[in-house]
Design a protein around this motif. Sequence first.
Motif, PDB file in Angstrom:
ATOM      1  N   GLU A  49      66.711 -26.839 -27.724  1.00  0.00           N
ATOM      2  CA  GLU A  49      67.515 -26.190 -26.691  1.00  0.00           C
ATOM      3  C   GLU A  49      68.893 -25.808 -27.199  1.00  0.00           C
ATOM      4  O   GLU A  49      69.593 -25.017 -26.564  1.00  0.00           O
ATOM      5  CB  GLU A  49      67.611 -27.102 -25.467  1.00  0.00           C
ATOM      6  CG  GLU A  49      66.276 -27.204 -24.735  1.00  0.00           C
ATOM      7  CD  GLU A  49      66.262 -28.299 -23.692  1.00  0.00           C
ATOM      8  OE1 GLU A  49      67.356 -28.663 -23.211  1.00  0.00           O
ATOM      9  OE2 GLU A  49      65.185 -28.800 -23.366  1.00  0.00           O
ATOM     10  N   VAL A  50      69.299 -26.368 -28.343  1.00  0.00           N
ATOM     11  CA  VAL A  50      70.564 -25.983 -28.961  1.00  0.00           C
ATOM     12  C   VAL A  50      70.364 -24.737 -29.815  1.00  0.00           C
ATOM     13  O   VAL A  50      71.146 -23.782 -29.770  1.00  0.00           O
ATOM     14  CB  VAL A  50      71.131 -27.142 -29.801  1.00  0.00           C
ATOM     15  CG1 VAL A  50      72.404 -26.700 -30.518  1.00  0.00           C
ATOM     16  CG2 VAL A  50      71.399 -28.348 -28.919  1.00  0.00           C
ATOM     17  N   LEU A  51      69.286 -24.728 -30.599  1.00  0.00           N
ATOM     18  CA  LEU A  51      69.016 -23.597 -31.471  1.00  0.00           C
ATOM     19  C   LEU A  51      68.649 -22.345 -30.681  1.00  0.00           C
ATOM     20  O   LEU A  51      69.014 -21.234 -31.049  1.00  0.00           O
ATOM     21  CB  LEU A  51      67.878 -23.940 -32.430  1.00  0.00           C
ATOM     22  CG  LEU A  51      68.151 -25.087 -33.401  1.00  0.00           C
ATOM     23  CD1 LEU A  51      66.891 -25.414 -34.199  1.00  0.00           C
ATOM     24  CD2 LEU A  51      69.302 -24.747 -34.329  1.00  0.00           C
ATOM     25  N   ARG A  52      67.895 -22.505 -29.592  1.00  0.00           N
ATOM     26  CA  ARG A  52      67.483 -21.402 -28.716  1.00  0.00           C
ATOM     27  C   ARG A  52      66.897 -20.218 -29.503  1.00  0.00           C
ATOM     28  O   ARG A  52      67.230 -19.064 -29.276  1.00  0.00           O
ATOM     29  CB  ARG A  52      68.640 -20.938 -27.832  1.00  0.00           C
ATOM     30  CG  ARG A  52      69.203 -22.016 -26.931  1.00  0.00           C
ATOM     31  CD  ARG A  52      70.193 -21.461 -25.931  1.00  0.00           C
ATOM     32  NE  ARG A  52      69.549 -20.607 -24.959  1.00  0.00           N
ATOM     33  CZ  ARG A  52      68.897 -21.037 -23.881  1.00  0.00           C
ATOM     34  NH1 ARG A  52      68.801 -22.332 -23.630  1.00  0.00           N
ATOM     35  NH2 ARG A  52      68.334 -20.187 -23.038  1.00  0.00           N
ATOM     36  N   ASP A  53      66.064 -20.547 -30.444  1.00  0.00           N
ATOM     37  CA  ASP A  53      65.393 -19.522 -31.239  1.00  0.00           C
ATOM     38  C   ASP A  53      63.971 -19.383 -30.726  1.00  0.00           C
ATOM     39  O   ASP A  53      63.090 -20.173 -31.056  1.00  0.00           O
ATOM     40  CB  ASP A  53      65.387 -19.935 -32.720  1.00  0.00           C
ATOM     41  CG  ASP A  53      64.610 -18.959 -33.589  1.00  0.00           C
ATOM     42  OD1 ASP A  53      64.529 -17.768 -33.209  1.00  0.00           O
ATOM     43  OD2 ASP A  53      64.078 -19.377 -34.634  1.00  0.00           O
ATOM     44  N   ARG A  54      63.740 -18.400 -29.871  1.00  0.00           N
ATOM     45  CA  ARG A  54      62.426 -18.223 -29.283  1.00  0.00           C
ATOM     46  C   ARG A  54      62.216 -16.790 -28.858  1.00  0.00           C
ATOM     47  O   ARG A  54      63.155 -16.022 -28.706  1.00  0.00           O
ATOM     48  CB  ARG A  54      62.205 -19.169 -28.092  1.00  0.00           C
ATOM     49  CG  ARG A  54      62.796 -18.672 -26.780  1.00  0.00           C
ATOM     50  CD  ARG A  54      64.309 -18.837 -26.721  1.00  0.00           C
ATOM     51  NE  ARG A  54      64.902 -18.344 -25.510  1.00  0.00           N
ATOM     52  CZ  ARG A  54      65.359 -17.099 -25.351  1.00  0.00           C
ATOM     53  NH1 ARG A  54      65.189 -16.215 -26.306  1.00  0.00           N
ATOM     54  NH2 ARG A  54      65.937 -16.741 -24.232  1.00  0.00           N
ATOM     55  N   ALA A  55      60.945 -16.443 -28.717  1.00  0.00           N
ATOM     56  CA  ALA A  55      60.553 -15.145 -28.169  1.00  0.00           C
ATOM     57  C   ALA A  55      59.398 -15.393 -27.206  1.00  0.00           C
ATOM     58  O   ALA A  55      58.728 -16.433 -27.280  1.00  0.00           O
ATOM     59  CB  ALA A  55      60.133 -14.192 -29.281  1.00  0.00           C
ATOM     60  N   VAL A  56      59.172 -14.453 -26.297  1.00  0.00           N
ATOM     61  CA  VAL A  56      58.124 -14.636 -25.287  1.00  0.00           C
ATOM     62  C   VAL A  56      57.221 -13.411 -25.251  1.00  0.00           C
ATOM     63  O   VAL A  56      57.621 -12.304 -25.622  1.00  0.00           O
ATOM     64  CB  VAL A  56      58.715 -14.887 -23.884  1.00  0.00           C
ATOM     65  CG1 VAL A  56      59.528 -16.159 -23.869  1.00  0.00           C
ATOM     66  CG2 VAL A  56      59.551 -13.711 -23.411  1.00  0.00           C
ATOM     67  N   ALA A  57      55.991 -13.630 -24.809  1.00  0.00           N
ATOM     68  CA  ALA A  57      55.018 -12.550 -24.652  1.00  0.00           C
ATOM     69  C   ALA A  57      54.115 -12.873 -23.478  1.00  0.00           C
ATOM     70  O   ALA A  57      53.867 -14.043 -23.166  1.00  0.00           O
ATOM     71  CB  ALA A  57      54.187 -12.377 -25.921  1.00  0.00           C
ATOM     72  N   LEU A  58      53.631 -11.820 -22.825  1.00  0.00           N
ATOM     73  CA  LEU A  58      52.668 -11.993 -21.749  1.00  0.00           C
ATOM     74  C   LEU A  58      51.264 -12.075 -22.334  1.00  0.00           C
ATOM     75  O   LEU A  58      50.904 -11.271 -23.199  1.00  0.00           O
ATOM     76  CB  LEU A  58      52.739 -10.833 -20.764  1.00  0.00           C
ATOM     77  CG  LEU A  58      53.683 -10.985 -19.563  1.00  0.00           C
ATOM     78  CD1 LEU A  58      55.116 -11.180 -20.016  1.00  0.00           C
ATOM     79  CD2 LEU A  58      53.575  -9.789 -18.629  1.00  0.00           C
ATOM     80  N   PRO A  59      50.465 -13.035 -21.888  1.00  0.00           N
ATOM     81  CA  PRO A  59      49.070 -13.071 -22.321  1.00  0.00           C
ATOM     82  C   PRO A  59      48.268 -11.982 -21.613  1.00  0.00           C
ATOM     83  O   PRO A  59      48.725 -11.458 -20.594  1.00  0.00           O
ATOM     84  CB  PRO A  59      48.626 -14.466 -21.883  1.00  0.00           C
ATOM     85  CG  PRO A  59      49.470 -14.765 -20.687  1.00  0.00           C
ATOM     86  CD  PRO A  59      50.802 -14.095 -20.934  1.00  0.00           C
ATOM     87  N   PRO A  60      47.094 -11.643 -22.163  1.00  0.00           N
ATOM     88  CA  PRO A  60      46.430 -12.265 -23.308  1.00  0.00           C
ATOM     89  C   PRO A  60      46.991 -11.761 -24.631  1.00  0.00           C
ATOM     90  O   PRO A  60      47.556 -10.672 -24.708  1.00  0.00           O
ATOM     91  CB  PRO A  60      44.975 -11.832 -23.127  1.00  0.00           C
ATOM     92  CG  PRO A  60      45.066 -10.509 -22.426  1.00  0.00           C
ATOM     93  CD  PRO A  60      46.235 -10.630 -21.489  1.00  0.00           C
ATOM     94  N   LEU A  61      46.820 -12.583 -25.681  1.00  0.00           N
ATOM     95  CA  LEU A  61      47.285 -12.249 -27.020  1.00  0.00           C
ATOM     96  C   LEU A  61      46.097 -11.946 -27.926  1.00  0.00           C
ATOM     97  O   LEU A  61      45.012 -12.469 -27.738  1.00  0.00           O
ATOM     98  CB  LEU A  61      48.067 -13.410 -27.638  1.00  0.00           C
ATOM     99  CG  LEU A  61      49.245 -14.013 -26.870  1.00  0.00           C
ATOM    100  CD1 LEU A  61      49.916 -15.077 -27.729  1.00  0.00           C
ATOM    101  CD2 LEU A  61      50.243 -12.961 -26.446  1.00  0.00           C
ATOM    102  N   ASN A  62      46.344 -11.110 -28.907  1.00  0.00           N
ATOM    103  CA  ASN A  62      45.461 -11.006 -30.068  1.00  0.00           C
ATOM    104  C   ASN A  62      46.333 -11.182 -31.303  1.00  0.00           C
ATOM    105  O   ASN A  62      47.526 -11.478 -31.191  1.00  0.00           O
ATOM    106  CB  ASN A  62      44.689  -9.683 -30.078  1.00  0.00           C
ATOM    107  CG  ASN A  62      45.614  -8.475 -30.122  1.00  0.00           C
ATOM    108  OD1 ASN A  62      46.833  -8.599 -30.307  1.00  0.00           O
ATOM    109  ND2 ASN A  62      45.064  -7.283 -29.937  1.00  0.00           N
TER     110      ASN A  62
END
Length: 891
Positions: free
Chosen positions: A617-630
């Motif tokens: 939670e300090v680094l806050r290095d993330r990305a998000v995507a909506l499923p479904p994934l390939n």
Amino acid sequence: MGQHYLDHLFGPHALAVFGASPKAETVGGRVLANVRAAGFAGPIHPINPKYREIEGLRCYETIDEIGQPVDLAVIATPARTVPEILHACGEHGVRAAIVMSAGFAEVEGGAERERAMLEVARRYNLRILGPNCLGLIRPQARLNATFSNNQALPGPLALVSQSGALCTAILDWAEARGIGFSAMVSLGAAADVDFGDVLDYLALDPQTRSILLYIEGIRNARSFLSGLRVAARLKPVVVIKAGRHAEGSRAVQSHTGALVGGDDVFDAALARAGAVRVYTISQLFAAAQLLATRCRVRGDRVAMVTNAGGPGVMATDRAVDLGIGIAEIAPSTIAGLNDALPPTWSHGNPIDILGDADPARYGAATRAALSDPNVDGVLVMLTPQAMTHPTECADAVIGAAADSEKPLLACWLGERQVREGRARLLAAGVPTFLRPESAVEAFAHLAHYQKNQALLRQVPGPLARGSEPDTAGARLIIEGALAERRTLLTGLETGAVLRAFGIPVMPAIEARSANEALVAAESLGFPVALKISSPAITHKSEVAGVRLNIQDAAAVRGAYNDLVRSVREKRPDADIRGATVERMYRGTHGRELLVGVLRDPVFGPVIAFGAGGTAVEVLRDRAVALPPLNDFIARRLIERTRIAGMLGPFRSLPAIDFDALLALLRRVSEMVCELPQIRELDINPLMADEHGVVALDARIVVSAPAPAARPYAHMAIHPYPVHFTTRLQLPDGTDIVIRPIRPEDAEIEQTFVRKLSSRSKYFRFMQTLRELTPEMLVRFTQIDYDRELALIAVTRQDGHDVEIGVTRYVLNPDGESGEFALVVADEWQAKGIGSRLLGALIDAARSRGLRSIDGEVLEENAPMLHLVRKLGFEVHPSPDDPHVKTVVRRL
């Protein structure tokens, strides 16, 4: 397929204005004045019992007195009168209404009034724009059904907004700049007609080349994304979203919930839909106009040509801010520039051709940059210095770019001296900007659009390749927890659910005493870790609830007792059930990652990926995507994080097993698709090294899913419906596969239609057609499986799929019926393929929850009429055409 259900709204032949008035200061008075000022060609019927005539037009007391058809009703009367007015409109045959009145769900006590309004509308199949909206402008139809003070210029841009006030501001802004519109739609409360409906209409509107959206909130994510994906496949869609910093999608129990906000999810949704997001009105129009030029890029590397260092630095800074690549000029290009430029040029990017640059230098530098294989687009900048000739330099740049397909953008800084050069560039179709930063932002829009379009073309199914997951087993574990009124799964339950979907988890055993912990450790093998087991404790690290690297039997019991005692002191209220004994991860090259799932209140399940560990939670290095994934979408998800750079060879560390990480993300996507009970999932840390990936700690939060009439109703994007795939063999031994259509089927779909006989084409399309237009091909193959389904029959010939038949349904506006079509290749007719296809479509429509499917068949198409009768369709004469039969199958 028939006319669009919003045709009466966008192209009425006659309209009525309820609440019309001769007083210009009233809403009804302004609407009537605008309708007349725009030059609406059809009959205009004012309705107000207070008047007999308004400005030379007969004014009616009710719609019943008109005695003529009315397509569109514009209602500007008090909210309490609206349901009754709509009832009268429905009886009169009106099919669209604009309700400008306020006082519905947005005020106390207005929700019941809104429900009554919608019930009347549904009864009469009457579509409502509003309530509490500004209205609609359709310049080419000479229709201005708003109470705005603006008239829109005709043009290729469509504006759809939830804010009427912003519509008026944008119209005023655009008029001063000569920017025109194909439509302006103010949705207001969007109680009925919403973004999805309007986008569906604009997708095939020939007058619209680009679509602009102003969004404050989404009521129906599935409808919104469905309409957006349809539109974005055919033309650019540019979006402004208000409230970027609202703290949405917060979940108290998961790291993922603490990391992801509603704006992240909205960005991910737009990316999957192929749209582009901007942040200001000027960016909105710049992006729309640039994308409408069909100017496209293949990458994000930009080269800059400038006659001054300052603009180059400003442009470079902005490019770095936006994540745009600064192209590395190829050695061969540098060699060519050395021959054309003075020795003191910058020898790099930006290509500074110096303050005394003449047209020849501009032409040579532009031509060289566009020819460079490392360059995806070029920005040429000019400042009017003492020896500069802005107009001639513009001509030189235009000439240098004549044979290039790469995008060229220009920024002629200044005003009086550069005005003519800027006009030359614009006349030649070169996008031109006033500031370097604006030009770079526009290039970024091009790059993001191209990336998002690639995401849009992905159609992953709900299940990844490989072994089938034990979905039923995982569902039973979750249902067992819910039966005990628990929402947080235990560590062992979580591990079991993950294993059911093939996600590697460290072996673990639950221990209720120090002696059981010892037995468990000996069974698993040392070293081991101990983790506190308590349904009340979500994050073990916050109560020092973990003991690591316990090396031998002598240390196990002491570690167990110390762990339980310590946690009880910190959380005396918690139900401590013992500890989980887990084999330690022994790799030396592992990277700590996080994979998570949360349930966004608007878009449903969202998958997060990023750096893991205790400092997540300090680094806050993330990305998000909506499923479904390939794999393609999962790879894009990973690439958007900083830790992605550490997954390859890094110092003394070997590259991780990237395929294993992609497989894990696909399996998490499977869980999201198949288990709507999952509200939150944290895998943190997920250790990744050269040997694979393994979950060291995980938690799952569940809840009873909402009742759903169809699969995947909890998701914003419907997966590829692989379960509709069937295999069969014809009596002559030919193997046939019936399956849903995919975007990559465009070539075989075009070939199929091209080879149809003229008679078959006429029976299918009811018009003369040689082949599908590019727009039709996109619409037929890149479909949204929630609102439509196309099943194709294919066979293998010479190692390739050959399409031999296709059937499809498209959902009608009522959401309960669909319009279908069917065609079989001439040489494959009379072999039972049509009945197999249409039978499969009927089954699919029934599983979707449709109550009926209907279509139109030419009276002379006897084989089709015979087929539909055999399959249980009712056949009736068409009320609109004596040569057409209407066929209906109740489901």
